[in-house]
Design an enzyme around this catalytic site. Structure first.
Site, mmCIF file in Angstrom:
data_model
loop_
_atom_site.group_PDB
_atom_site.id
_atom_site.type_symbol
_atom_site.label_atom_id
_atom_site.label_comp_id
_atom_site.label_asym_id
_atom_site.label_seq_id
_atom_site.Cartn_x
_atom_site.Cartn_y
_atom_site.Cartn_z
ATOM 1 N N ALA A 191 0.800 -1.237 0.000
ATOM 2 C CA ALA A 191 0.000 0.000 0.000
ATOM 3 C C ALA A 191 0.827 1.279 0.000
ATOM 4 C CB ALA A 191 -0.924 0.012 1.212
ATOM 5 N N ALA A 249 -1.717 4.585 -4.754
ATOM 6 C CA ALA A 249 -2.786 5.269 -5.490
ATOM 7 C C ALA A 249 -4.151 4.690 -5.133
ATOM 8 C CB ALA A 249 -2.531 5.165 -6.993
ATOM 9 N N ASP A 275 2.264 -3.312 4.370
ATOM 10 C CA ASP A 275 3.458 -3.253 3.537
ATOM 11 C C ASP A 275 4.672 -3.632 4.387
ATOM 12 O OD1 ASP A 275 3.836 -1.406 0.603
ATOM 13 O OD2 ASP A 275 5.568 -2.285 1.621
ATOM 14 N N ASP A 285 4.351 -8.832 5.754
ATOM 15 C CA ASP A 285 4.910 -9.523 4.588
ATOM 16 C C ASP A 285 3.878 -10.551 4.135
ATOM 17 O OD1 ASP A 285 7.966 -11.498 4.011
ATOM 18 O OD2 ASP A 285 6.181 -11.169 2.790
ATOM 19 N N VAL A 286 3.354 -10.404 2.942
ATOM 20 C CA VAL A 286 2.280 -11.300 2.493
ATOM 21 C C VAL A 286 2.767 -12.742 2.341
ATOM 22 C CG1 VAL A 286 0.967 -9.459 1.353
ATOM 23 C CG2 VAL A 286 2.619 -10.798 0.012
ATOM 24 N N SER A 301 -2.119 -8.147 -14.196
ATOM 25 C CA SER A 301 -1.324 -7.398 -15.165
ATOM 26 C C SER A 301 -1.775 -7.812 -16.553
ATOM 27 C CB SER A 301 0.159 -7.754 -14.988
ATOM 28 O OG SER A 301 0.913 -7.361 -16.130
ATOM 29 N N TYR A 307 7.121 -14.299 -14.019
ATOM 30 C CA TYR A 307 6.204 -13.203 -13.670
ATOM 31 C C TYR A 307 4.891 -13.419 -14.411
ATOM 32 C CZ TYR A 307 4.373 -8.448 -13.165
ATOM 33 O OH TYR A 307 3.583 -7.346 -12.879
ATOM 34 N N SER A 367 2.961 -16.077 -12.759
ATOM 35 C CA SER A 367 2.348 -15.637 -11.490
ATOM 36 C C SER A 367 1.088 -14.831 -11.764
ATOM 37 C CB SER A 367 3.358 -14.814 -10.675
ATOM 38 O OG SER A 367 3.554 -13.497 -11.204
ATOM 39 N N VAL A 386 3.102 0.669 -16.076
ATOM 40 C CA VAL A 386 2.827 1.829 -15.234
ATOM 41 C C VAL A 386 4.138 2.285 -14.601
ATOM 42 C CG1 VAL A 386 1.422 2.720 -13.322
ATOM 43 C CG2 VAL A 386 0.579 0.793 -14.682
HETATM 44 N N1 LIG Z 1 4.211 -1.161 -12.619
HETATM 45 C C1 LIG Z 1 3.677 -1.875 -13.593
HETATM 46 O O1 LIG Z 1 4.006 -1.721 -14.792
HETATM 47 C C2 LIG Z 1 2.623 -2.889 -13.287
HETATM 48 C C3 LIG Z 1 1.727 -3.236 -14.292
HETATM 49 C C4 LIG Z 1 0.757 -4.191 -14.017
HETATM 50 C C5 LIG Z 1 0.657 -4.748 -12.764
HETATM 51 N N2 LIG Z 1 1.551 -4.396 -11.794
HETATM 52 C C6 LIG Z 1 1.383 -5.015 -10.468
HETATM 53 O O2 LIG Z 1 0.951 -3.996 -9.573
HETATM 54 C C7 LIG Z 1 1.295 -4.362 -8.227
HETATM 55 C C8 LIG Z 1 1.989 -3.188 -7.560
HETATM 56 O O3 LIG Z 1 3.183 -2.964 -8.265
HETATM 57 P P1 LIG Z 1 3.828 -1.510 -8.442
HETATM 58 O O4 LIG Z 1 4.121 -1.320 -9.872
HETATM 59 O O5 LIG Z 1 3.010 -0.513 -7.725
HETATM 60 O O6 LIG Z 1 5.202 -1.778 -7.692
HETATM 61 P P2 LIG Z 1 5.964 -0.999 -6.519
HETATM 62 O O7 LIG Z 1 7.251 -1.726 -6.380
HETATM 63 O O8 LIG Z 1 5.931 0.461 -6.782
HETATM 64 O O9 LIG Z 1 5.040 -1.270 -5.228
HETATM 65 C C9 LIG Z 1 4.927 -2.566 -4.704
HETATM 66 C C10 LIG Z 1 4.640 -2.441 -3.210
HETATM 67 O O10 LIG Z 1 4.481 -3.755 -2.675
HETATM 68 C C11 LIG Z 1 5.281 -3.879 -1.511
HETATM 69 N N3 LIG Z 1 5.660 -5.293 -1.330
HETATM 70 C C12 LIG Z 1 6.531 -6.009 -2.068
HETATM 71 N N4 LIG Z 1 6.639 -7.259 -1.586
HETATM 72 C C13 LIG Z 1 5.810 -7.333 -0.501
HETATM 73 C C14 LIG Z 1 5.475 -8.353 0.427
HETATM 74 N N5 LIG Z 1 6.047 -9.553 0.373
HETATM 75 N N6 LIG Z 1 4.568 -8.069 1.398
HETATM 76 C C15 LIG Z 1 4.012 -6.840 1.477
HETATM 77 N N7 LIG Z 1 4.281 -5.822 0.631
HETATM 78 C C16 LIG Z 1 5.179 -6.085 -0.344
HETATM 79 C C17 LIG Z 1 6.476 -2.963 -1.750
HETATM 80 O O11 LIG Z 1 7.094 -2.597 -0.530
HETATM 81 C C18 LIG Z 1 5.793 -1.779 -2.448
HETATM 82 O O12 LIG Z 1 5.297 -0.857 -1.518
HETATM 83 C C19 LIG Z 1 2.178 -5.610 -8.364
HETATM 84 O O13 LIG Z 1 1.394 -6.755 -8.114
HETATM 85 C C20 LIG Z 1 2.611 -5.593 -9.832
HETATM 86 O O14 LIG Z 1 2.902 -6.889 -10.323
HETATM 87 C C21 LIG Z 1 2.515 -3.464 -12.001
HETATM 88 C C1 LIG Z 2 9.553 -5.575 -17.942
HETATM 89 C C2 LIG Z 2 8.467 -4.736 -17.315
HETATM 90 C C3 LIG Z 2 7.430 -5.604 -16.689
HETATM 91 C C4 LIG Z 2 6.232 -4.828 -16.181
HETATM 92 C C5 LIG Z 2 5.260 -5.827 -15.618
HETATM 93 C C6 LIG Z 2 3.890 -5.233 -15.534
HETATM 94 O O1 LIG Z 2 2.986 -6.166 -15.009
HETATM 95 C C7 LIG Z 2 3.413 -4.711 -16.852
HETATM 96 C C8 LIG Z 2 3.076 -5.486 -17.863
HETATM 97 C C9 LIG Z 2 2.604 -4.778 -19.049
HETATM 98 C C10 LIG Z 2 2.360 -5.274 -20.229
HETATM 99 C C11 LIG Z 2 2.473 -6.653 -20.587
HETATM 100 C C12 LIG Z 2 2.162 -6.948 -21.870
HETATM 101 C C13 LIG Z 2 2.165 -8.316 -22.342
HETATM 102 C C14 LIG Z 2 1.949 -8.479 -23.647
HETATM 103 C C15 LIG Z 2 1.936 -9.839 -24.216
HETATM 104 O O2 LIG Z 2 0.628 -10.328 -24.355
HETATM 105 C C16 LIG Z 2 2.564 -9.830 -25.601
HETATM 106 O O3 LIG Z 2 2.799 -11.167 -25.939
HETATM 107 C C17 LIG Z 2 1.640 -9.150 -26.563
HETATM 108 C C18 LIG Z 2 2.338 -8.947 -27.878
HETATM 109 C C19 LIG Z 2 1.565 -7.852 -28.577
HETATM 110 C C20 LIG Z 2 2.196 -7.490 -29.854
HETATM 111 O O4 LIG Z 2 3.446 -7.567 -29.925
HETATM 112 O O5 LIG Z 2 1.440 -7.157 -30.742
#
Ligand SMILES: NC(=O)c1ccc[n+]([C@@H]2O[C@H](COP(=O)([O-])OP(=O)(O)OC[C@H]3O[C@@H](n4cnc5c(N)ncnc54)[C@H](O)[C@@H]3O)[C@@H](O)[C@H]2O)c1
Ligand SMILES: CCCCC[C@H](O)/C=C/C=C\C=C\C=C\[C@@H](O)[C@@H](O)CCCC(=O)O
Length: 318
Positions: A73, A80, A96, A124-125, A198, A211, A214, A246
């Site tokens: 959080a 956010a 967190d 810690d989750v 994601s 990833y 997961s 993001v």
């Molecule tokens: N940033 C991206 O591009 C993106 C895109 C899609 C999905 N996500 C997902 O969004 C979620 C948040 O990611 P983010 O981008 O905000 O990352 P971030 O690293 O900015 O925030 C993650 C938060 O989770 C906390 N955290 C990590 N491990 C933990 C644990 N074991 N127990 C409790 N807290 C823990 C960290 O301390 C941090 O505050 C994640 O699940 C990530 O996979 C991120």
């Molecule tokens: C290395 C940064 C990882 C960020 C992880 C976070 O969860 C964000 C993920 C964001 C996007 C993921 C996109 C996945 C796309 C796949 O489906 C790809 O195979 C699609 C291909 C599309 C194309 O090339 O036309």
């Protein structure tokens, strides 16, 4: 009276008068807090209608009286989410591992929202007892849990077992533990769980195979848990949020996170350029829709740079 759809933005007239009947503190759904004096004797008929419309919409959409728990959080998407929940009247337990960031954020949020609606718990989750204790402390403090945001997540293909443990097992663990409090069959009031997956939970992110696994697991668990809850009568909706790229801490220093697949960093960069960066406001609006729209259950909401759309569930018999 015409109801205001969530997407229409009805700004109430900022009515000032000398004899305030009622001072209303409306937390705008859009994250702006409106303190304004509400006096009926000075407003025109059309203003009265618009204010009443806004009032109805605000209270209908407000999360006042609701208790939310957000994991991960204190930074990024979780931070956010927390702010959006607070802006709409909810009490929030922030879970967190990052105490330093938490201290700074709690100071800021306490000034803005008051300490009575905030609780930070170091958690810690990956640790069952810590999650269990955090939920119990939330219950003891706020009297219930209505919203769980399973948001904590990491990205590092070098430590892939840990990534599965946090991103997937942590989501499953927190879901099962919160149901002990939320499940109507166990005396709970029902509620909603939003899991942060994601786009990589829908399509493969080639440089991040574990990833991807997961997040695919989070989407599959969400859909199955939603159906199980509905068929069992738990009164708990379960949805997942699937954002694109993001700008957060997780999205920094990408090559170092790819482990044995760092040679694929250029392909990943091309994907980033293709998909673009999603604004946090878009992620949060999508999140808020999953929390507040009670028709959404078992949903996977994809958030792209220019749009958001629901991923239809695929049936093996289709
Ligand atoms: N940033 C991206 O591009 C993106 C895109 C899609 C999905 N996500 C997902 O969004 C979620 C948040 O990611 P983010 O981008 O905000 O990352 P971030 O690293 O900015 O925030 C993650 C938060 O989770 C906390 N955290 C990590 N491990 C933990 C644990 N074991 N127990 C409790 N807290 C823990 C960290 O301390 C941090 O505050 C994640 O699940 C990530 O996979 C991120
Ligand atoms: C290395 C940064 C990882 C960020 C992880 C976070 O969860 C964000 C993920 C964001 C996007 C993921 C996109 C996945 C796309 C796949 O489906 C790809 O195979 C699609 C291909 C599309 C194309 O090339 O036309």
């Amino acid at each position: 009276m015409t109801s205001v759809s969530p997407r229409e933005h009805v700004e109430p007239p900022l009515t000032r008068c000398t004899k305030p009947r009622v001072a209303l503190r409306l937390n705008g759904v859009w994250g702006t807090r409106l303190d304004w004096l509400h006096c009926k004797d000075r407003r025109s008929q059309s203003d009265q209608f618009r204010v009443a419309q806004y009032e109805e919409f605000s209270w209908r959409m407000s999360l006042s009286g609701k208790v939310a728990v957000v994991t991960g959080a204190v930074m990024g998407i979780g931070k956010a989410m927390t702010e959006k929940l607070l802006q709409n009247g909810a009490k929030v337990a922030l879970l967190d591992m990052n105490k330093t960031e938490a201290e700074s954020l709690m100071q800021t949020l306490t000034k803005q929202y008051g300490q009575e609606r905030l609780l930070f718990l170091h958690c810690d989750v990956e640790q069952e007892e810590q999650v269990k204790a955090a939920f119990q402390k939330t219950m003891d403090t706020f009297g219930g849990i209505h919203i769980l945001c399973n948001n904590a997540g990491i990205l590092n293909e070098s430590t892939w077992e840990k990534m599965i443990s946090v991103n997937l097992v942590g989501v499953i663990r927190a879901t099962y533990l919160v149901l002990e409090h939320m499940n109507k069959l166990k005396g709970g009031q029902g509620g909603v769980i939003v899991n942060t997956a994601s786009l990589a939970g829908i399509g493969p992110l080639v440089s991040c195979p574990v990833y991807t696994a997961s997040k695919h697991g989070v989407v599959g668990f969400t859909r199955a848990m939603s159906a199980a809850s509905a068929l069992s009568g738990y009164g708990v909706r379960v949805n997942c949020l699937c954002p694109g790229f993001v700008q957060t801490g997780l999205f920094s220093n990408i090559p170092a996170r790819l482990g044995p697949f760092s040679h694929l960093k250029d392909g990943t960069q091309l994907l980033v350029e293709k998909f673009g960066i999603v604004n946090m406001s878009q992620v949060v609006e999508a999140f808020f829709e999953l929390v507040t729209d009670e028709t959404k259950d078992g949903a996977a909401l994809l958030v792209f740079q220019q749009e958001r759309k629901y991923m239809p569930a695929v049936s093996v018999t289709d």
